[in-house]
Design an enzyme around this catalytic site. Structure first.
Site, short mmCIF file in Angstrom:
data_model
loop_
_atom_site.label_atom_id
_atom_site.label_comp_id
_atom_site.label_asym_id
_atom_site.label_seq_id
_atom_site.Cartn_x
_atom_site.Cartn_y
_atom_site.Cartn_z
N MET A 90 0.81 -1.21 0.00
CA MET A 90 0.00 0.00 0.00
C MET A 90 0.84 1.26 0.00
O MET A 90 0.32 2.29 0.30
CB MET A 90 -0.91 0.02 1.23
CG MET A 90 -2.03 -0.97 1.19
SD MET A 90 -3.09 -0.71 2.59
CE MET A 90 -3.68 -2.35 2.86
N CYS A 91 2.11 1.23 -0.24
CA CYS A 91 3.01 2.38 -0.36
C CYS A 91 4.36 2.00 0.26
O CYS A 91 4.40 1.33 1.29
CB CYS A 91 2.53 3.66 0.30
SG CYS A 91 0.96 4.29 -0.29
#
Length: 311
Positions: free
Chosen positions: A1-2
């Site tokens: 997610m990042c």
């Protein structure tokens, strides 16, 4: 997610890259914000209000806040998803919604140390965004090579401060990420780098390949170096997590905090673009650009156009 990677021990430039992974596009817009803008920490009655001290360039998320950016002093800030956050509540400080945390920092401070000196000036709150919970932790870096990770956990802002904190991913919290990293070579253990898309595996993989980055010959190689690492940690479209959720990488950004150049690369484009903040820093006009526009390539500083403040 990042995933975020800071390369602060090469002889050319201090540079960072981060990627944005989410279920749907965050519809990024690339903004230049001049000094002196009147800003608010949200619509709530006790929201902080301020006038920006520094100009900055950054990416908006659904035009409700700033997810990533850098200011004219070379301070860069990056918001990455963190599950189940619990910000401090026992304070009467004015509040800012978590979507404005990055912009508040860029508007006020010139160095990582200054940010940490003023952590208690405001209180972070995390209301739903588009009906969805959105927790975050913050990564910071500046031209000195200083770095910090700030996490709202169990009613406290937990800080990891120092040039050694160069990689960040998502949940679990940073201490657990570091403990897991110690199981792998060359960070204390003997395991080889993992290849999954989970936050723990991305953290290890980014740390491993950052450790072995060869010395660059110029700025171009330096930027390419950090871009390659976040590409290595990126989530391909359609790849599911263990719970079945799909959170592909939509874009990569890079902040050259030494030379004040900000880069963006959409995963739907073969080409990166960049903005020279040093050229814009003294500008008086609010400017914006859709960085995903077809055909954009290279230096787009002159292509930013006048815009109205969206948030």
């Amino acid at each position: 997610m990042c995933t975020r990677v800071f390369w602060n021990d090469n002889p050319i430039a201090k540079v960072t890259s981060r990627c944005m992974d989410w279920e749907v596009s965050d519809e990024p817009e690339l903004w230049f914000y001049p000094r002196g803008l009147e800003r608010s920490g949200g619509p709530q009655p006790d929201a902080a209000r301020w006038r920006s001290l520094y100009s900055s360039v950054g990416l908006s998320m659904w035009n409700i806040g700033t997810s990533d950016g850098m200011n004219e002093k070379g301070l860069a800030a990056h918001a990455l998803f963190l599950d189940d956050i619990k910000p401090p509540t026992a304070t009467d400080a004015p509040t800012i919604v978590i979507a404005m945390w990055v912009q508040y920092v860029l508007d006020h401070f010139a160095t990582v140390a200054e940010v940490l000196e003023h952590l208690d000036d405001v209180r972070i709150i995390a209301p739903p965004i588009r009906g969805q919970y959105m927790g975050a932790h913050l990564a910071l870096e500046d031209p000195s090579g200083d770095s910090a990770i700030i996490e709202p956990i169990d009613g406290e802002l937990v800080v990891h401060h120092g040039a050694e904190y160069t990689v960040m991913a998502n949940s679990p919290g940073y201490d657990e990420q570091l403990a897991n990293l110690a199981r792998y070579a060359p960070f204390g253990g003997d395991l080889t780098p993992p290849g999954d898309i989970t936050s723990l595996d991305r953290f290890v993989r980014a740390s491993y390949f950052r450790h072995y980055l060869p010395e660059p010959a110029n700025v171009t190689e330096t930027i390419a170096g950090v871009f390659r690492i976040t590409q290595n940690a990126a989530v391909p479209p359609g790849a599911p997590y263990n719970d079945g959720g799909v959170y592909p990488t939509w874009w990569h950004a890079a902040s050259d905090v030494t030379n004040r150049v900000y880069y963006f690369w959409s995963t739907h484009s073969p080409s990166a673009i960049w903005v020279d903040l040093a050229q814009l820093a003294d500008g008086k006009e609010l400017l914006a650009l859709d960085p995903r526009r077809e055909g954009l390539i290279g230096d787009v500083t002159a292509r930013l156009a006048g815009a109205d403040l969206a948030y």
